[in-house]
Design an enzyme around this catalytic site. Structure first.
Site, PDB file in Angstrom:
ATOM      1  N   ASN A   1      -6.893   8.299 -11.240  1.00  0.00           N
ATOM      2  CA  ASN A   1      -7.515   7.331 -10.852  1.00  0.00           C
ATOM      3  C   ASN A   1      -8.484   7.991  -9.807  1.00  0.00           C
ATOM      4  O   ASN A   1      -8.428   9.221  -9.702  1.00  0.00           O
ATOM      5  CB  ASN A   1      -6.656   6.253 -10.120  1.00  0.00           C
ATOM      6  CG  ASN A   1      -5.974   6.783  -9.153  1.00  0.00           C
ATOM      7  OD1 ASN A   1      -6.247   7.302  -8.035  1.00  0.00           O
ATOM      8  ND2 ASN A   1      -4.494   6.678  -9.351  1.00  0.00           N
TER       9      ASN A   1
ATOM     10  N   ASP B   1       0.572   3.189 -12.337  1.00  0.00           N
ATOM     11  CA  ASP B   1       1.573   2.327 -12.746  1.00  0.00           C
ATOM     12  C   ASP B   1       2.076   2.485 -14.060  1.00  0.00           C
ATOM     13  O   ASP B   1       3.260   2.098 -14.431  1.00  0.00           O
ATOM     14  CB  ASP B   1       0.995   0.659 -12.837  1.00  0.00           C
ATOM     15  CG  ASP B   1       0.619   0.202 -11.459  1.00  0.00           C
ATOM     16  OD1 ASP B   1       1.434   0.512 -10.415  1.00  0.00           O
ATOM     17  OD2 ASP B   1      -0.642  -0.415 -11.324  1.00  0.00           O
TER      18      ASP B   1
ATOM     19  N   LYS C   1      -2.374  19.856 -28.242  1.00  0.00           N
ATOM     20  CA  LYS C   1      -3.663  19.117 -28.018  1.00  0.00           C
ATOM     21  C   LYS C   1      -3.917  17.795 -29.111  1.00  0.00           C
ATOM     22  O   LYS C   1      -3.904  18.342 -30.423  1.00  0.00           O
ATOM     23  CB  LYS C   1      -4.900  20.058 -28.017  1.00  0.00           C
ATOM     24  CG  LYS C   1      -6.085  19.003 -27.582  1.00  0.00           C
ATOM     25  CD  LYS C   1      -7.334  20.059 -27.417  1.00  0.00           C
ATOM     26  CE  LYS C   1      -8.619  19.094 -27.358  1.00  0.00           C
ATOM     27  NZ  LYS C   1      -9.764  19.769 -27.770  1.00  0.00           N
TER      28      LYS C   1
ATOM     29  N   PHE D   1      -0.390   0.056   0.986  1.00  0.00           N
ATOM     30  CA  PHE D   1      -1.827  -0.086   0.829  1.00  0.00           C
ATOM     31  C   PHE D   1      -2.158  -0.948  -0.285  1.00  0.00           C
ATOM     32  O   PHE D   1      -1.334  -1.127  -1.247  1.00  0.00           O
ATOM     33  CB  PHE D   1      -2.716   1.155   0.326  1.00  0.00           C
ATOM     34  CG  PHE D   1      -2.863   1.946   1.864  1.00  0.00           C
ATOM     35  CD1 PHE D   1      -2.081   2.226   2.697  1.00  0.00           C
ATOM     36  CD2 PHE D   1      -4.609   2.134   2.191  1.00  0.00           C
ATOM     37  CE1 PHE D   1      -2.431   2.596   3.954  1.00  0.00           C
ATOM     38  CE2 PHE D   1      -4.507   2.646   3.507  1.00  0.00           C
ATOM     39  CZ  PHE D   1      -3.763   3.125   4.078  1.00  0.00           C
TER      40      PHE D   1
ATOM     41  N   LYS E   1       1.962  -8.928  -2.181  1.00  0.00           N
ATOM     42  CA  LYS E   1       2.599  -7.646  -2.090  1.00  0.00           C
ATOM     43  C   LYS E   1       3.465  -7.282  -0.723  1.00  0.00           C
ATOM     44  O   LYS E   1       4.385  -6.625  -0.959  1.00  0.00           O
ATOM     45  CB  LYS E   1       1.263  -6.345  -2.013  1.00  0.00           C
ATOM     46  CG  LYS E   1       1.045  -6.150  -3.395  1.00  0.00           C
ATOM     47  CD  LYS E   1      -0.135  -5.155  -3.745  1.00  0.00           C
ATOM     48  CE  LYS E   1      -0.756  -5.203  -4.927  1.00  0.00           C
ATOM     49  NZ  LYS E   1      -2.102  -4.701  -5.000  1.00  0.00           N
TER      50      LYS E   1
ATOM     51  N   LYS F   1       7.335  -6.608  -1.815  1.00  0.00           N
ATOM     52  CA  LYS F   1       7.579  -5.195  -1.789  1.00  0.00           C
ATOM     53  C   LYS F   1       8.360  -5.118  -0.208  1.00  0.00           C
ATOM     54  O   LYS F   1       8.919  -3.821   0.127  1.00  0.00           O
ATOM     55  CB  LYS F   1       6.643  -4.248  -1.793  1.00  0.00           C
ATOM     56  CG  LYS F   1       5.821  -4.340  -3.004  1.00  0.00           C
ATOM     57  CD  LYS F   1       5.081  -3.213  -3.548  1.00  0.00           C
ATOM     58  CE  LYS F   1       4.058  -3.549  -4.687  1.00  0.00           C
ATOM     59  NZ  LYS F   1       3.323  -2.422  -5.372  1.00  0.00           N
TER      60      LYS F   1
HETATM   61  N1  CTP Z   1       2.821   1.703  -5.343  1.00  0.00           N
HETATM   62  C1  CTP Z   1       3.957   2.124  -5.356  1.00  0.00           C
HETATM   63  N2  CTP Z   1       4.438   2.707  -6.757  1.00  0.00           N
HETATM   64  C2  CTP Z   1       3.768   2.402  -7.830  1.00  0.00           C
HETATM   65  C3  CTP Z   1       2.353   1.595  -7.752  1.00  0.00           C
HETATM   66  C4  CTP Z   1       1.879   1.327  -6.244  1.00  0.00           C
HETATM   67  O1  CTP Z   1       4.625   2.920  -4.413  1.00  0.00           O
HETATM   68  N3  CTP Z   1       4.052   2.413  -9.112  1.00  0.00           N
HETATM   69  C5  CTP Z   1       2.478   1.315  -3.908  1.00  0.00           C
HETATM   70  C6  CTP Z   1       0.968   1.786  -3.445  1.00  0.00           C
HETATM   71  O2  CTP Z   1       1.126   3.334  -2.754  1.00  0.00           O
HETATM   72  C7  CTP Z   1       0.398   0.961  -2.750  1.00  0.00           C
HETATM   73  C8  CTP Z   1       1.137  -0.398  -2.958  1.00  0.00           C
HETATM   74  O3  CTP Z   1       2.043  -0.048  -4.027  1.00  0.00           O
HETATM   75  O4  CTP Z   1       1.166   1.076  -1.111  1.00  0.00           O
HETATM   76  C9  CTP Z   1       0.098  -1.294  -3.657  1.00  0.00           C
HETATM   77  O5  CTP Z   1      -0.441  -0.653  -4.809  1.00  0.00           O
HETATM   78  P1  CTP Z   1      -1.464  -1.517  -5.761  1.00  0.00           P
HETATM   79  O6  CTP Z   1      -1.807  -0.494  -7.144  1.00  0.00           O
HETATM   80  O7  CTP Z   1      -2.685  -2.073  -4.980  1.00  0.00           O
HETATM   81  O8  CTP Z   1      -0.489  -2.610  -6.192  1.00  0.00           O
HETATM   82  P2  CTP Z   1       0.678  -2.694  -7.211  1.00  0.00           P
HETATM   83  O9  CTP Z   1       1.614  -3.184  -6.683  1.00  0.00           O
HETATM   84  O10 CTP Z   1       0.502  -1.491  -8.367  1.00  0.00           O
HETATM   85  O11 CTP Z   1      -0.008  -4.097  -8.262  1.00  0.00           O
HETATM   86  P3  CTP Z   1      -1.119  -4.359  -9.183  1.00  0.00           P
HETATM   87  O12 CTP Z   1      -1.756  -3.003  -9.572  1.00  0.00           O
HETATM   88  O13 CTP Z   1      -0.639  -5.238  -9.868  1.00  0.00           O
HETATM   89  O14 CTP Z   1      -2.239  -4.854  -8.254  1.00  0.00           O
END
Ligand code: CTP
Length: 394
Positions: A206, A275, A285, A320, A334, A338
């Site tokens: 990302n 995720d 490759k 975040f 969240k 969490k």
């Molecule tokens: N985070 C994490 N582990 C993951 C994904 C996210 O610890 N596999 C943490 C990020 O570091 C951040 C928070 O979760 O502090 C929110 O991440 P975000 O990507 O906004 O949210 P998600 O929980 O992944 O939900 P979505 O993508 O559905 O919005």
């Protein structure tokens, strides 16, 4: 009022690097006074410094313009920091033994503010047990040091003796000037993106630059915390004084963070963790043949969620949230899901906020309230976030 820094420059080839540093300190709005040893003037002309500071550069102890003022005493009276950059072996020896034989050493002895020394010299002069003894002695007298780095030295030798990088010098100057409200606190910060391999040449990632997490790590260090930084791949310089754990994948980040978590007072997950990752990483490759390919992606562990499950009493967990719509509502969900104490929600679609830039605009959500933070540097926002977190602890 801007903080006053007295910079002492001594006779080292690295003296020219002090010029850039002084210029940058002035741009950051510090009041900078400069003194040079006689040998330093052989490397750079005081006029060069004077043109930057717009103030007299002091070399000779007895060159007092006003007989009513004894400069080497007067100039350090209201100083916030005295920094000797670069410091030669000779000046370090003099300072360690309380010599006051020129303007710089006399002012250093008279100064009661925080003191910082950045040595620069030949590797053998640096490693010499006499120099090391002098450095140790100064440390025992609460003088801070910025260690020299290894590399090709002006004399042709290779080894430790080069003046520290400017970023490290600036970080240590900031450290020296910052009150230690996070003293004895263990803080773990995750930063940057993760990368999930598809084959030996491709990966899923990302746009995270890591800037917010690195700013938090630097600020936490300056506030006196014992900082652990777990970071995905970024182009940023590793901060000077953190325990650094580089990782690539979300799984590596999970396995690095979880064993460290129980000993942390505060954990901040600012990393943009992937995720999903590929079910299988191709050994070779993947060649293009069809019009489309299928990648089987499996859900990664949500590290923040797992941290929330094992959160100890008195531990503070901050996440975040990056959103493109329903920012506050999603961030609040969240926070609850969490088991966090705070969520820093990024206004991703607003100009000046988000991934790559040096600024951010956020809403900070706790179980008590929502606070809005307008456009500001990630550096100043880092201090705001840490201040809020420390206040939660009390
Ligand atoms: N985070 C994490 N582990 C993951 C994904 C996210 O610890 N596999 C943490 C990020 O570091 C951040 C928070 O979760 O502090 C929110 O991440 P975000 O990507 O906004 O949210 P998600 O929980 O992944 O939900 P979505 O993508 O559905 O919005």
């Amino acid at each position: 009022m801007s903080k006053k820094i007295v910079i002492g420059i001594t006779g080292s080839i690295a003296a020219f690097k002090a010029v850039q540093l002084i210029s940058d300190l002035i741009k950051k709005d510090f009041h900078v006074e400069v003194m040079m040893s006689e040998s330093a003037t052989k490397f750079i002309n005081p006029i060069c410094i004077q043109s930057l500071t717009k103030r007299k550069v002091y070399v000779d102890t007895f060159d007092d313009e006003n007989p009513a003022i004894i400069t080497h005493i007067d100039i350090v009276k209201d100083a916030d920091l005295f920094a000797v950059i670069p410091a030669s072996a000779h000046t370090i020896a003099k300072l360690a033994n309380g010599f006051a034989d020129n303007m710089l050493t006399s002012a250093f002895l008279a100064a009661t503010c925080t003191k910082l020394i950045a040595p620069a010299m030949n590797v053998h002069m640096y490693k010499n047990s006499l120099t090391q003894r002098n450095i140790q002695l100064l440390k025992e007298h609460h003088v801070l040091f910025v260690e020299p780095i290894s590399g090709l030295l002006a004399c042709g030798d290779i080894g430790k003796g080069k003046l520290a990088d400017e970023e490290d010098l600036l970080e240590m100057i900031q450290y020296a000037l910052t009150p230690k409200i996070l003293k004895n606190k263990n803080i773990l910060i995750s930063a940057g993106p993760t990368q999930e391999s598809i084959d030996p040449v491709r990966y899923i990632t990302n746009h995270s630059s890591g800037k917010m997490g690195y700013a938090l790590a630097k600020a936490a260090f300056c506030l006196g915390a014992n900082v652990t930084l777990v970071s995905g791949p970024t182009h940023l310089k590793v901060p000077y004084s953190v325990h650094f754990h580089p990782i690539t994948t979300a799984s590596q980040m999970y396995h690095t963070i979880m064993p460290l978590a129980p000993t942390q007072d505060i954990i901040i997950m600012s990393a943009a963790v992937a995720d999903y990752s590929c079910e299988e990483i191709a050994d070779e490759k993947i060649k293009k043949s069809e019009n489309y390919i299928h990648l089987q992606l499996n859900k990664n562990k949500d590290i923040l969620f797992e941290l929330g499950k094992i959160k100890k009493e008195n531990q503070i967990l901050c996440g975040f949230a990056m959103e493109t719509n329903n920012l506050i509502q999603n961030a609040f969900e969240k926070l609850k899901k969490k088991n966090c104490d705070m969520i820093v929600a990024n206004h991703l679609k607003t100009q000046g906020a988000g991934f790559q830039g040096d600024t951010n605009i956020v809403s900070i959500i706790t179980h008590k309230d929502i606070k809005e933070y307008g456009l500001q540097s990630k550096e100043s926002l880092a201090y705001e976030i840490l201040n809020l977190l420390i206040n939660m602890e009390e």
